[in-house]
Enzyme design. Structure first.
Site, short mmCIF file in Angstrom:
data_model
loop_
_atom_site.label_atom_id
_atom_site.label_comp_id
_atom_site.label_asym_id
_atom_site.label_seq_id
_atom_site.Cartn_x
_atom_site.Cartn_y
_atom_site.Cartn_z
N LYS A 1 0.67 -1.22 0.10
CA LYS A 1 -0.05 0.14 0.05
C LYS A 1 0.81 1.12 -0.06
O LYS A 1 0.42 2.32 -0.55
CB LYS A 1 -0.98 -0.02 1.15
CG LYS A 1 -2.06 -1.20 0.99
CD LYS A 1 -2.83 -1.12 0.05
CE LYS A 1 -4.23 -1.90 0.28
NZ LYS A 1 -4.99 -1.86 -1.15
N SER B 1 1.86 -9.85 -0.47
CA SER B 1 1.41 -8.21 -0.36
C SER B 1 1.75 -7.61 0.78
O SER B 1 1.85 -6.23 0.66
CB SER B 1 0.23 -8.17 -0.91
OG SER B 1 -0.78 -8.70 -0.25
N GLU C 1 -9.85 5.59 3.09
CA GLU C 1 -10.43 4.52 3.79
C GLU C 1 -9.60 3.46 4.09
O GLU C 1 -8.65 3.30 3.47
CB GLU C 1 -11.58 4.24 2.78
CG GLU C 1 -11.04 3.05 1.57
CD GLU C 1 -10.01 3.46 0.74
OE1 GLU C 1 -9.94 4.86 0.55
OE2 GLU C 1 -9.30 3.03 0.05
#
Lengths: 262, 405
Positions: free
Chosen positions: B99, B388, B121
């Site tokens: 991210k 990830s 969010e």
């Protein structure tokens, strides 16, 4: 001339501004919504917006979010809302505008929706999350069925977008008084008058101003420079508070008369 | 080592209206239409601005710790019994998940656009942490919307965000998860769009977000492609990644899209069962619809209302999928499958015990499927898995699930 066009034309002839009312269909039940729509019509609402409840109303504030939740809990669907309009259309004089998010309509299918909306007597359709750029197909389909597609304009809308909305929109344009979601506010935003005059510079289409309209003095202020004021959350709040009581209809009529300053 | 310079312009872009085939677009309230056009214009400008790209490359290298390693998981391979398994270690970035790649890119863009405040969010909390981190770095105000249920199961990340100076705003509406957090972030944005940038965390939402987030995440695939060529001497037979919104998957798939012999496989959350309300496998139980700004596959009922979802991993617990994934599915370029909560939980523990790596529960879905695929493909084949994120945030949920089982 469509019923929406005739309604706004006679408002202009009478030199008065109209009152557009919004309710979420199915809150607390579709039967109650039928009674409320008739009450609004009798009390002098000039245009009736009928909201289709949706699970994810991202343009709405808490009052209409809760109303959507109650309406969905009572089993309301788009098909049910169209049935409601079909049932009540004969007794109601005011034009009816279906107010929806895109997904319920797309799920039903554009062709089916248009056919059933026309058969039910829906006069206009407004889709909150279908901006002009995405609306061409739907506008064409609705227009062929004799239904007006109504577009929203916001203080952030450019002149170019105002022109596009004026070219594609029918019936009237819905101006959003301020940035933000639906919901009652204490005063009419300063942005609002400026937006209406920017719209007036581009088109002769009537302009109704909404978002945040909650008091009679808002309505009379808006009446000085727009064709109509839209009241949504304020009315939905009355329905929320009196939805289950025997005098709901009387409360709604009283509310409309109060907003109209009569 | 490959750099982000290699392939930057114009590849597989959506059309001018943001459509990948029939998916994508810009389904937003009118108030957001013009600001999003401005965002798109600003993004397309920096996309071709060498100075911006250098600044971002520099941050990715010296701040976020890129390139991340490619690691051949030999014990995991041995246990699976078949194809060789390579892990792209996005869990080793600063903040512990992919991210950060997107958060740094968008925060840099927000600064360029003169925005003073960021909203975001978050589901699992990793995007919230990445956003809060980028905001701390650039001195921006930061509000993160998070579903109440996710705040409970990702309590550690809530505290991390607060330590980083962000305000975490609890969302009690609807299912109290990622979807509702996005609704609330959109509502904030509609009111504050003049000075606020919405730092959307996945390849979701209105155009240009799916494109922009893909491009900021494509660094994963660019690195991975050259690393696997270097370490294995050839391209992999399959690339496997978990898909919530789908940003880590798009990020790694992108570099392999034109390698027609490389299978691309996205793994969705199968939850408890593929029964309405108990999973988040959009391609198994969904159909095309419009949610939160984009047309894509969504889980919906017959009336077009969005269905509840469930996944043990908060980051995959979402009713829609990125529109480019819908297009990759429709064109047959990528395949999508799902893995149950139980299998993800098992893979989480397997990777921990065999390799000493705690994967995020999201990534554990990819690990679980890769193990199955390794047996199916057999010896001599190579599977690349995008790991990830790291699993520290999930330790409590996992403990609860194991004890509860």
């Amino acid at each position: 001339m469509s019923l929406l066009e005739r309604t706004f034309a006679s408002l202009r002839d009478e030199h008065r501004a109209g009152l557009v009312t919004y309710l979420t269909a199915g809150d607390p039940s579709l039967a109650a919504s039928g009674d409320i729509l008739n009450a609004l019509d009798r009390a002098g609402a000039d245009v009736l917006e009928v909201g289709v409840p949706f699970s994810d109303p991202l343009a709405d504030g808490p009052v209409i979010q809760r109303a959507s939740e109650r309406a969905l809990a009572s089993g309301t669907t788009l098909a049910g809302v169209l049935d409601l309009v079909a049932r009540e259309r004969r007794t109601i004089k005011a034009p009816i505008v279906a107010f929806s998010y895109a997904n319920p309509i797309l799920r039903m299918g554009l062709a089916t929706f248009t056919r059933q909306a026309a058969a039910a007597g829906v006069d206009g359709v407004l889709v909150l999350d279908l901006p002009i750029d995405e609306a061409g197909l739907m506008q064409g389909e609705l227009s062929r069925a004799g239904i007006d597609m109504v577009f929203l304009l916001s203080p952030t809308s450019t002149t170019d977008r105002i022109r596009k909305a004026a070219a594609l929109g029918r019936g009237f344009l819905y101006a959003i008084s301020r940035l933000g979601v639906t919901g009652a506010r204490d005063s009419v935003a300063r942005d609002a008058k400026d937006l209406v005059s920017r719209i007036r510079a581009e088109t002769r289409l009537p302009v109704a101003l909404g978002f945040g309209v909650s008091r009679p003095e808002h309505v009379s202020e808006i009446a000085q420079w727009a064709d109509a004021a839209v009241v949504g959350s304020g009315l939905v709040d009355v329905i929320a508070r009196h939805g289950r009581s025997a005098d709901l209809v009387a409360r709604v009529e009283e509310y409309v008369r109060w907003m109209k300053g009569r | 080592m490959a750099t982000r310079q290699i392939a930057r312009f114009g590849r597989r872009d959506p059309d001018a209206r943001g459509y990948y085939g029939e998916f994508g677009g810009r389904y937003v309230p009118e108030t957001l239409a013009t600001p999003i056009e401005e965002l798109a214009a600003a993004y397309f400008e920096v996309r071709q601005d060498a100075h911006f790209q250098r600044e971002l490359d520099d941050l990715l290298k010296h701040y976020a710790g890129r390139p991340t390693p490619m690691y051949e998981a030999r014990r995991l391979t041995e246990a699976a019994g078949g194809a060789r398994l390579f892990l792209k270690r996005e869990d080793l970035t600063h903040t512990g998940a992919h991210k950060i790649n997107n958060a740094l890119g968008q925060a840099l863009l927000a600064v360029r656009m003169g925005k003073r405040r960021i909203i975001a969010e978050t589901g699992a909390g990793q995007h919230g942490v990445a956003s809060a981190t980028a905001c701390a770095l650039f001195g921006l105000a930061c509000d993160v919307y998070m579903g109440a249920e996710d705040m409970e199961r990702q309590a550690l990340n809530v505290f991390r965000m607060e330590l980083l100076g962000a305000t975490v705003r609890r969302v009690d509406a609807g299912s109290r998860t990622l979807k509702d957090a996005i609704n609330e972030a959109m509502r904030d944005w509609v009111a504050t769009v003049r000075d606020t940038h919405y730092l959307l965390g996945s390849v979701l939402g209105p155009h240009p977000y799916p494109l922009m987030v893909r491009e900021f995440q494509s660094v994963i695939g660019l690195e991975a492609r050259s690393q696997i060529l270097e370490q294995a001497g050839r391209l992999p037979d399959a690339v496997v990644a978990c898909v919530g919104g789908g940003s880590n998957a798009i990020g790694i798939f992108d570099a392999f899209l034109t390698d027609r012999d490389v299978r691309l496989i996205g793994v969705e959350a199968g939850g408890e069962a593929i029964v309405s309300g108990r999973h988040a496998a959009r391609f198994a139980g969904g159909s095309p619809g419009v949610l939160q700004g984009t047309r894509t596959y969504v889980l919906q009922d017959a009336a077009g209302n969005i269905e509840g979802t469930h996944s043990i991993s908060a980051g995959l617990d979402y009713a829609a999928v990125g529109p480019e994934h819908a297009w990759l599915k429709e064109t047959g370029r990528a395949d999508y499958t799902w893995v149950s909560d139980a299998d993800a939980l098992e893979a989480f523990q397997r990777l921990a015990k065999l390799e000493g790596i705690l994967p995020a529960l999201e990534s554990a879905h990819a690990i679980a499927y890769a193990g199955r695929l390794a047996r199916e493909l057999g010896d001599g084949q190579i599977i690349l898995v995008n790991l990830s994120g790291r699993g520290d945030k999930d330790v409590q949920s996992v403990a609860k699930a194991i004890k509860g089982a």
